[in-house]
Design a protein around this motif. Sequence first.
Motif, PDB file in Angstrom:
ATOM      1  N   LYS A 180       0.886  -1.081  -0.064  1.00  0.00           N
ATOM      2  CA  LYS A 180       0.213   0.013  -0.156  1.00  0.00           C
ATOM      3  C   LYS A 180       0.726   1.242  -0.116  1.00  0.00           C
ATOM      4  CE  LYS A 180      -3.460  -2.458   2.817  1.00  0.00           C
ATOM      5  NZ  LYS A 180      -4.269  -2.598   4.009  1.00  0.00           N
ATOM      6  N   GLU A 181       0.239   2.204  -0.613  1.00  0.00           N
ATOM      7  CA  GLU A 181       1.257   3.671  -0.615  1.00  0.00           C
ATOM      8  C   GLU A 181      -0.101   4.714  -0.462  1.00  0.00           C
ATOM      9  OE1 GLU A 181       4.251   3.268  -4.083  1.00  0.00           O
ATOM     10  OE2 GLU A 181       2.282   3.669  -4.669  1.00  0.00           O
ATOM     11  N   LEU A 182       0.812   5.637   0.557  1.00  0.00           N
ATOM     12  CA  LEU A 182       0.040   6.994   0.417  1.00  0.00           C
ATOM     13  C   LEU A 182       0.925   7.926  -0.214  1.00  0.00           C
ATOM     14  CD1 LEU A 182      -2.008   8.962   1.432  1.00  0.00           C
ATOM     15  CD2 LEU A 182      -0.906   9.377   3.588  1.00  0.00           C
ATOM     16  N   MET A 183       0.528   8.763  -1.460  1.00  0.00           N
ATOM     17  CA  MET A 183       1.418   9.451  -2.085  1.00  0.00           C
ATOM     18  C   MET A 183       1.021  11.043  -1.955  1.00  0.00           C
ATOM     19  SD  MET A 183       2.484   7.769  -5.730  1.00  0.00           S
ATOM     20  CE  MET A 183       0.954   8.183  -6.286  1.00  0.00           C
ATOM     21  N   LEU A 184       1.910  12.059  -1.871  1.00  0.00           N
ATOM     22  CA  LEU A 184       1.634  13.330  -1.809  1.00  0.00           C
ATOM     23  C   LEU A 184       2.613  13.856  -2.854  1.00  0.00           C
ATOM     24  CD1 LEU A 184       1.929  14.414   2.155  1.00  0.00           C
ATOM     25  CD2 LEU A 184       0.193  13.221   0.981  1.00  0.00           C
ATOM     26  N   ILE A 185       1.767  14.535  -4.064  1.00  0.00           N
ATOM     27  CA  ILE A 185       2.715  15.060  -5.131  1.00  0.00           C
ATOM     28  C   ILE A 185       2.156  16.542  -5.145  1.00  0.00           C
ATOM     29  CG2 ILE A 185       2.841  14.984  -7.647  1.00  0.00           C
ATOM     30  CD1 ILE A 185       2.199  12.180  -7.434  1.00  0.00           C
ATOM     31  N   TYR A 186       3.161  17.384  -5.520  1.00  0.00           N
ATOM     32  CA  TYR A 186       2.913  18.742  -5.389  1.00  0.00           C
ATOM     33  C   TYR A 186       3.768  19.236  -6.848  1.00  0.00           C
ATOM     34  CZ  TYR A 186       4.742  23.656  -4.826  1.00  0.00           C
ATOM     35  OH  TYR A 186       4.838  25.153  -4.832  1.00  0.00           O
ATOM     36  N   ALA A 187       3.159  20.245  -7.399  1.00  0.00           N
ATOM     37  CA  ALA A 187       3.768  20.556  -8.779  1.00  0.00           C
ATOM     38  C   ALA A 187       3.582  22.093  -8.903  1.00  0.00           C
ATOM     39  CB  ALA A 187       3.276  19.835 -10.189  1.00  0.00           C
ATOM     40  N   GLU A 188       4.383  22.839  -9.273  1.00  0.00           N
ATOM     41  CA  GLU A 188       4.389  24.130  -9.690  1.00  0.00           C
ATOM     42  C   GLU A 188       4.848  24.486 -11.115  1.00  0.00           C
ATOM     43  OE1 GLU A 188       7.024  25.671  -6.524  1.00  0.00           O
ATOM     44  OE2 GLU A 188       8.653  25.738  -7.719  1.00  0.00           O
ATOM     45  N   ARG A 189       4.370  25.792 -11.241  1.00  0.00           N
ATOM     46  CA  ARG A 189       4.571  26.160 -12.946  1.00  0.00           C
ATOM     47  C   ARG A 189       6.263  26.303 -12.851  1.00  0.00           C
ATOM     48  NH1 ARG A 189       1.173  30.827 -15.685  1.00  0.00           N
ATOM     49  NH2 ARG A 189       2.055  30.741 -17.901  1.00  0.00           N
ATOM     50  N   ALA A 190       6.760  26.018 -14.000  1.00  0.00           N
ATOM     51  CA  ALA A 190       8.405  26.155 -13.834  1.00  0.00           C
ATOM     52  C   ALA A 190       8.642  26.893 -15.403  1.00  0.00           C
ATOM     53  CB  ALA A 190       9.019  24.701 -13.680  1.00  0.00           C
ATOM     54  N   THR A 191       9.978  27.190 -15.600  1.00  0.00           N
ATOM     55  CA  THR A 191      10.141  27.821 -16.957  1.00  0.00           C
ATOM     56  C   THR A 191      10.834  26.743 -17.931  1.00  0.00           C
ATOM     57  OG1 THR A 191      12.556  28.339 -15.822  1.00  0.00           O
ATOM     58  CG2 THR A 191      10.885  30.117 -15.929  1.00  0.00           C
ATOM     59  N   THR A 192      11.302  25.493 -17.184  1.00  0.00           N
ATOM     60  CA  THR A 192      11.653  24.463 -18.282  1.00  0.00           C
ATOM     61  C   THR A 192      11.370  23.069 -17.590  1.00  0.00           C
ATOM     62  OG1 THR A 192      13.945  24.012 -17.061  1.00  0.00           O
ATOM     63  CG2 THR A 192      13.910  25.930 -18.421  1.00  0.00           C
ATOM     64  N   ASP A 193      11.792  22.325 -18.019  1.00  0.00           N
ATOM     65  CA  ASP A 193      11.505  20.720 -17.735  1.00  0.00           C
ATOM     66  C   ASP A 193      12.710  20.293 -16.996  1.00  0.00           C
ATOM     67  OD1 ASP A 193      12.980  20.235 -19.958  1.00  0.00           O
ATOM     68  OD2 ASP A 193      11.659  18.825 -20.740  1.00  0.00           O
ATOM     69  N   ALA A 194      13.694  20.948 -16.782  1.00  0.00           N
ATOM     70  CA  ALA A 194      14.653  20.314 -15.954  1.00  0.00           C
ATOM     71  C   ALA A 194      14.576  19.813 -14.669  1.00  0.00           C
ATOM     72  CB  ALA A 194      15.789  21.353 -16.039  1.00  0.00           C
ATOM     73  N   THR A 195      15.149  18.955 -14.062  1.00  0.00           N
ATOM     74  CA  THR A 195      15.038  18.733 -12.687  1.00  0.00           C
ATOM     75  C   THR A 195      15.017  19.882 -11.708  1.00  0.00           C
ATOM     76  OG1 THR A 195      15.912  16.360 -13.146  1.00  0.00           O
ATOM     77  CG2 THR A 195      15.933  16.943 -10.808  1.00  0.00           C
ATOM     78  N   PRO A 196      14.318  20.138 -10.808  1.00  0.00           N
ATOM     79  CA  PRO A 196      14.222  21.067 -10.023  1.00  0.00           C
ATOM     80  C   PRO A 196      15.103  21.103  -9.084  1.00  0.00           C
ATOM     81  CG  PRO A 196      12.270  20.002  -9.577  1.00  0.00           C
ATOM     82  CD  PRO A 196      12.705  19.336 -10.620  1.00  0.00           C
ATOM     83  N   ASP A 197      15.680  22.260  -8.412  1.00  0.00           N
ATOM     84  CA  ASP A 197      16.308  22.201  -7.195  1.00  0.00           C
ATOM     85  C   ASP A 197      15.800  22.023  -6.026  1.00  0.00           C
ATOM     86  OD1 ASP A 197      15.455  24.645  -6.287  1.00  0.00           O
ATOM     87  OD2 ASP A 197      16.630  26.035  -7.318  1.00  0.00           O
ATOM     88  N   ASP A 198      16.236  21.970  -4.698  1.00  0.00           N
ATOM     89  CA  ASP A 198      15.463  21.597  -3.739  1.00  0.00           C
ATOM     90  C   ASP A 198      14.543  22.781  -3.169  1.00  0.00           C
ATOM     91  OD1 ASP A 198      16.541  19.297  -3.518  1.00  0.00           O
ATOM     92  OD2 ASP A 198      17.987  19.285  -1.896  1.00  0.00           O
ATOM     93  N   GLY A 199      14.651  24.074  -3.562  1.00  0.00           N
ATOM     94  CA  GLY A 199      13.611  24.995  -3.399  1.00  0.00           C
ATOM     95  C   GLY A 199      12.298  24.643  -3.493  1.00  0.00           C
ATOM     96  N   VAL A 200      11.734  23.682  -4.509  1.00  0.00           N
ATOM     97  CA  VAL A 200      10.553  23.376  -4.888  1.00  0.00           C
ATOM     98  C   VAL A 200      10.099  22.351  -3.595  1.00  0.00           C
ATOM     99  CG1 VAL A 200      11.217  21.054  -6.008  1.00  0.00           C
ATOM    100  CG2 VAL A 200       9.112  22.142  -6.427  1.00  0.00           C
TER     101      VAL A 200
END
Length: 216
Positions: A180-200
Amino acid sequence: MSRHLSIARRYARYLLPTMSGVMLMVALAAGAGEVEPRLHAGGATVQSFEPPAQVKVPASAEYLGNRRWVLYGYADCDLHVYVQKDARGVVERLYWIQSEAYIPSRPELTHAGGYAKSRALTVGGMDFHLDTWGRALSDKAPADSDLEQVEQLVAAAKLRLPDNMAFVRLVHLPDAAQRKELMLIYAERATTDATPDDGVITRMRETMTIQRSSKD
């Protein structure tokens, strides 16, 4: 199990209208006539039943609804989506809560080792596997995937996703069986599709919280 059955009766009016026929057949077969709830949304809070926990998103976030179905024919999934949008209806931030479990007819399936490359993070007294990634809207969501379900909820609300988004996913495995899993996913608008830094990750933790709750 008896606690879950009583909860199912209480929340049947919220859960049943969102389920597919396949999901109903699986749930009824597994629960001897009862539908076991996985999540329940009320306002800006989503209640998880296993593990018992509360997930909160900003009060200003718009609730787009939920989907309950069998993912790829082997995982009972319940997902709920909230968004914050700009004046043109473009999603700025997306909050995605999902609970899932492999169905009883697939006892061989497990998540053991599946998150070996993920980072570890403790939030709200719970242990999570952490991953981040970037995604371009031009990358089509896999057919019948949970991401496709999210995109359908966004489209049904007559909103649009931005060209690029930065994602954070937290996954909690509630028991030793790791089915079983509980998933929390957060997404925010970005300027590129590069892997984000830890600020996200920081921004996710500032706007999307989880706290384990005691069982009745």
